[in-house]
Design a protein around this motif. Structure first.
Motif, PDB file in Angstrom:
ATOM      1  N   UNK A  51       3.932 -17.441 -14.435  1.00 30.04           N
ATOM      2  CA  UNK A  51       3.229 -16.682 -15.486  1.00 30.04           C
ATOM      3  C   UNK A  51       3.171 -15.256 -15.151  1.00 30.04           C
ATOM      4  N   UNK A  52       3.290 -14.859 -13.762  1.00 29.39           N
ATOM      5  CA  UNK A  52       3.005 -13.409 -13.290  1.00 29.39           C
ATOM      6  C   UNK A  52       4.476 -12.840 -13.828  1.00 29.39           C
ATOM      7  N   UNK A  53       5.655 -13.473 -13.908  1.00 30.72           N
ATOM      8  CA  UNK A  53       6.836 -13.093 -14.188  1.00 30.72           C
ATOM      9  C   UNK A  53       7.000 -12.561 -15.765  1.00 30.72           C
ATOM     10  N   UNK A  54       6.485 -13.683 -16.488  1.00 37.62           N
ATOM     11  CA  UNK A  54       6.402 -13.602 -17.806  1.00 37.62           C
ATOM     12  C   UNK A  54       5.327 -12.363 -18.156  1.00 37.62           C
ATOM     13  N   UNK A  55       4.341 -12.284 -17.649  1.00 35.77           N
ATOM     14  CA  UNK A  55       3.485 -10.879 -17.940  1.00 35.77           C
ATOM     15  C   UNK A  55       4.059  -9.616 -17.575  1.00 35.77           C
ATOM     16  N   UNK A  56       4.665  -9.727 -16.467  1.00 34.59           N
ATOM     17  CA  UNK A  56       5.488  -8.468 -15.949  1.00 34.59           C
ATOM     18  C   UNK A  56       6.585  -8.015 -17.050  1.00 34.59           C
ATOM     19  N   UNK A  57       7.298  -9.056 -17.489  1.00 35.76           N
ATOM     20  CA  UNK A  57       8.250  -8.687 -18.461  1.00 35.76           C
ATOM     21  C   UNK A  57       7.535  -7.924 -19.797  1.00 35.76           C
ATOM     22  N   UNK A  58       6.350  -8.555 -20.098  1.00 38.66           N
ATOM     23  CA  UNK A  58       5.745  -8.052 -21.411  1.00 38.66           C
ATOM     24  C   UNK A  58       5.280  -6.648 -21.138  1.00 38.66           C
TER      25      UNK A  58
ATOM     26  N   UNK B  44      12.165  -0.783 -10.123  1.00 43.02           N
ATOM     27  CA  UNK B  44      12.937  -1.966 -10.927  1.00 43.02           C
ATOM     28  C   UNK B  44      13.879  -2.830 -10.172  1.00 43.02           C
ATOM     29  N   UNK B  45      14.639  -1.870  -9.212  1.00 46.17           N
ATOM     30  CA  UNK B  45      15.601  -2.693  -8.186  1.00 46.17           C
ATOM     31  C   UNK B  45      14.826  -3.509  -7.394  1.00 46.17           C
ATOM     32  N   UNK B  46      13.628  -2.823  -6.951  1.00 46.70           N
ATOM     33  CA  UNK B  46      13.127  -3.821  -5.919  1.00 46.70           C
ATOM     34  C   UNK B  46      12.338  -4.991  -6.302  1.00 46.70           C
ATOM     35  N   UNK B  47      12.076  -4.958  -7.661  1.00 51.00           N
ATOM     36  CA  UNK B  47      11.516  -6.194  -8.434  1.00 51.00           C
ATOM     37  C   UNK B  47      12.547  -7.244  -8.188  1.00 51.00           C
TER      38      UNK B  47
ATOM     39  N   UNK C  34      15.367  -7.404  -5.980  1.00 48.29           N
ATOM     40  CA  UNK C  34      15.959  -7.732  -4.806  1.00 48.29           C
ATOM     41  C   UNK C  34      15.167  -8.105  -3.624  1.00 48.29           C
ATOM     42  N   UNK C  35      13.799  -7.869  -3.679  1.00 49.15           N
ATOM     43  CA  UNK C  35      12.993  -8.134  -2.859  1.00 49.15           C
ATOM     44  C   UNK C  35      12.528  -9.701  -2.880  1.00 49.15           C
ATOM     45  N   UNK C  36      12.478 -10.180  -1.632  1.00 46.69           N
ATOM     46  CA  UNK C  36      11.928 -11.793  -1.772  1.00 46.69           C
ATOM     47  C   UNK C  36      10.456 -12.208  -1.910  1.00 46.69           C
ATOM     48  N   UNK C  37       9.591 -11.084  -1.957  1.00 42.74           N
ATOM     49  CA  UNK C  37       8.156 -11.170  -2.374  1.00 42.74           C
ATOM     50  C   UNK C  37       8.134 -11.632  -3.812  1.00 42.74           C
ATOM     51  N   UNK C  38       9.090 -11.021  -4.562  1.00 40.86           N
ATOM     52  CA  UNK C  38       8.850 -11.206  -6.147  1.00 40.86           C
ATOM     53  C   UNK C  38       9.646 -12.102  -6.471  1.00 40.86           C
ATOM     54  N   UNK C  39      10.520 -12.749  -5.616  1.00 44.58           N
ATOM     55  CA  UNK C  39      11.328 -13.894  -6.246  1.00 44.58           C
ATOM     56  C   UNK C  39      10.585 -14.955  -7.077  1.00 44.58           C
ATOM     57  N   UNK C  40       9.421 -15.632  -6.552  1.00 47.99           N
ATOM     58  CA  UNK C  40       8.772 -16.603  -7.234  1.00 47.99           C
ATOM     59  C   UNK C  40       8.311 -16.048  -8.469  1.00 47.99           C
ATOM     60  N   UNK C  41       8.442 -15.073  -8.736  1.00 53.39           N
ATOM     61  CA  UNK C  41       7.817 -14.794 -10.416  1.00 53.39           C
ATOM     62  C   UNK C  41       9.193 -14.794 -11.225  1.00 53.39           C
ATOM     63  N   UNK C  42      10.251 -14.556 -10.696  1.00 57.48           N
ATOM     64  CA  UNK C  42      11.545 -14.815 -11.520  1.00 57.48           C
ATOM     65  C   UNK C  42      11.375 -13.877 -12.729  1.00 57.48           C
ATOM     66  N   UNK C  43      11.310 -12.485 -12.370  1.00 55.34           N
ATOM     67  CA  UNK C  43      10.928 -11.400 -13.551  1.00 55.34           C
ATOM     68  C   UNK C  43      11.986 -11.419 -14.189  1.00 55.34           C
ATOM     69  N   UNK C  44      13.280 -11.215 -13.696  1.00 55.65           N
ATOM     70  CA  UNK C  44      14.613 -10.719 -14.395  1.00 55.65           C
ATOM     71  C   UNK C  44      15.449 -11.854 -14.466  1.00 55.65           C
ATOM     72  N   UNK C  45      14.932 -13.147 -14.105  1.00 52.94           N
ATOM     73  CA  UNK C  45      15.939 -14.254 -14.568  1.00 52.94           C
ATOM     74  C   UNK C  45      16.540 -14.549 -15.848  1.00 52.94           C
ATOM     75  N   UNK C  46      15.811 -14.092 -16.857  1.00 51.59           N
ATOM     76  CA  UNK C  46      15.871 -14.482 -18.125  1.00 51.59           C
ATOM     77  C   UNK C  46      15.328 -13.145 -19.025  1.00 51.59           C
ATOM     78  N   UNK C  47      15.903 -13.029 -20.167  1.00 54.51           N
ATOM     79  CA  UNK C  47      15.631 -11.818 -20.915  1.00 54.51           C
ATOM     80  C   UNK C  47      14.691 -12.567 -21.920  1.00 54.51           C
ATOM     81  N   UNK C  48      13.831 -11.755 -22.535  1.00 56.43           N
ATOM     82  CA  UNK C  48      12.715 -12.184 -23.371  1.00 56.43           C
ATOM     83  C   UNK C  48      12.317 -10.899 -24.143  1.00 56.43           C
ATOM     84  N   UNK C  49      12.152 -11.298 -25.514  1.00 59.65           N
ATOM     85  CA  UNK C  49      11.492 -10.100 -26.454  1.00 59.65           C
ATOM     86  C   UNK C  49      10.146 -10.093 -26.457  1.00 59.65           C
ATOM     87  N   UNK C  50       9.592  -9.111 -26.964  1.00 56.72           N
ATOM     88  CA  UNK C  50       7.984  -9.007 -26.809  1.00 56.72           C
ATOM     89  C   UNK C  50       7.382 -10.319 -27.443  1.00 56.72           C
TER      90      UNK C  50
END
Length: 470
Positions: A80-87, A205-208, A210-226
């Motif tokens: 859910x953190x990843x989804x909130x970050x995309x939004x 944005x690159x660190x989000x 590449x860095x392992x600490x952000x991996x569980x959030x899967x921020x950019x593993x999928x595209x989403x609209x608002x």
């Protein structure tokens, strides 16, 4: 107690260093432009006041991500953190458009100050350049909000320090010219900041990714609209947060606009005083961020007694340090002002403002940390109302009455810029008391609910809504 202080300090010191690096942008701007011309220094102070008002107002909305991510992190709800970050990135893009229009066409705001043509032109150019860098600045705030929310402020600090190094070099180049670039004076600061902001945004944005600490959030593993439900959640917390930021900083900005009527020298003295006050502010702000992060984690884990205890310790820690800062700064004030400018007239204008600003700083420390704690509880509406009454009413309204001696019975030592600073100090005292009483009520309610439910999640759990004001 010492264990809590160590936990707060462990998160606070990277935030402090990073924020000092950012505030150093303004310090070196003031110091370098002060050696270029008094007109450019006054334009810098006026332009920066407007920019900071717009930027912090929008930043407050984006930084709703920080307490939301903090509570989700405490509850171990990582995807859910990843989804909130995309939004939050979508929200930052929309807000950047609004801010760009305001700053690229600043005529209505500059008209309030009745500035002379030379000052107007320099301020207008400064704001147009900073408007171009605003989207990048907001994108980086999404990165920093997420990193701070999960308790990783060092990842923000390193980029901010690197940005400062680049800023110093670019500032010198653009302000004074060289290598085919003409001397730009004050607007050169804006150009340097814009370049640095774009670099920080890209790296963040690159660190989000590449860095392992952000991996569980899967921020950019999928595209989403608002997602309008999540956007509404961010805005429900972010809009009052942003309005609180805007009220706080706009009260200072309008103070600068009114003080501009007393002349360029007085405005330059006010700029130095405010800039030094901003440096002092970085410590309570860093403690506030650290305390807010730990409190949010505790709330997400339903440890409400721990959250209440950490909040008290953070507030007490910040106020103690603030008293030490005020005492040291009062003794060293002649040297501090001299470090900003060699102009004797500007130095004389700033000297009587510093003691008043130090009182202002003490109250600012108290209200700042308390406000950050309330944001950890996702409480923002009542604090916004408190800010509006205190800062716009007591601060700006009272400052106008004192500074311009509207009724003709104000002592001479409270006329001019000193009246505005004194009223602002009183406004922060009122805001701090109101915020603290509200936090005590909110935290007591959480503790009572936790005792009744014996730690079991109910429909009143903090993650069930974005704003707990009632």
């Amino acid at each position: 107690m010492l264990a809590d202080i160590r936990k707060i300090a462990a998160l606070a010191w990277p935030v402090l260093i990073g924020q000092l690096a950012i505030i150093a942008f303004g310090v070196i701007d003031t110091a370098m432009v002060g050696r270029y011309s008094a007109i450019d220094l006054a334009a810098l102070g006026l332009g920066n006041s407007i920019y900071v008002s717009v930027y912090l107002g929008l930043t407050g909305v984006v930084l709703a991500l920080q307490p939301i991510a903090g509570q989700l992190f405490g509850a171990r709800r990582y995807t859910e953190i990843g989804e909130e970050a995309r939004q939050a990135l979508w929200l930052a893009a929309a807000l950047a458009i609004v801010g760009f229009v305001i700053m690229y066409f600043p005529a209505p705001l500059l008209a309030i100050a009745h500035v002379p043509p030379a000052l107007y032109d320099r301020t207008d150019l400064y704001l147009r350049i900073t408007a171009i860098g605003l989207p990048a600045a907001l994108a980086f705030r999404v990165y920093s909000g997420l990193a701070n929310g999960i308790g990783m402020p060092r990842l923000v600090m390193m980029l901010q320090v690197a940005g400062l190094v680049a800023k110093i070099a670019l500032n010198y180049w653009f302000i004074f010219g060289g290598l085919g670039v003409p001397a730009l004076g004050g607007p050169g600061c804006a150009l340097a900041s814009t370049a640095v902001n774009f670099a920080l945004a890209v790296i963040g944005l690159v660190l989000l990714v590449r860095l392992e600490v952000f991996a569980p959030f899967a921020i950019f593993k999928q595209f989403c609209w608002p997602n309008w439900r999540r956007q509404a959640g961010l805005l429900k917390l972010g809009l009052p947060m942003g309005l609180s930021f805007l009220i706080e900083v706009s009260s200072y900005a309008f103070m600068a606009l009114f003080i501009a009527r007393f002349g360029t020298t007085t405005l330059a003295g006010h700029q130095i005083t405010g800039n030094f006050g901003a440096v002092l502010y970085m410590t309570p702000m860093s403690i506030g961020v650290a305390t807010s992060t730990l409190v949010a984690h505790a709330i997400g884990a339903h440890n409400h007694g721990e959250a209440r205890r950490l909040a008290r310790r953070g507030i007490a820690m910040a106020c103690t340090i603030g008293c030490c800062y005020a005492a040291i700064s009062f003794v060293l004030r002649p040297s501090i002002i001299a470090a900003y400018t060699p102009d004797a007239a500007v130095l004389a204008a700033a000297m009587p403002l510093i003691p008043i600003m130090l009182v202002y700083h003490l109250f600012d420390t108290f209200q700042t940390v308390t406000a950050f704690v309330l944001r950890a509880y996702r409480v923002a509406v009542v604090p916004t109302i408190i800010y509006a009454i205190a800062l716009w009413g007591v601060g700006l309204g009272g400052g106008y009455l004192l500074g311009f001696n509207v009724f003709g019975n104000v002592p001479a030592w409270l006329n001019g810029a000193r009246g505005f600073w004194a009223a602002s100090a009183a406004s922060l005292a009122a805001a701090g008391c109101g915020l603290f009483l509200h936090w005590r009520s909110i935290s007591a309610r959480y503790a009572q609910e936790a005792a009744v439910t014996d730690g079991t999640r109910t429909s009143k759990a903090p993650l069930s809504s974005v704003d707990q004001d009632s």
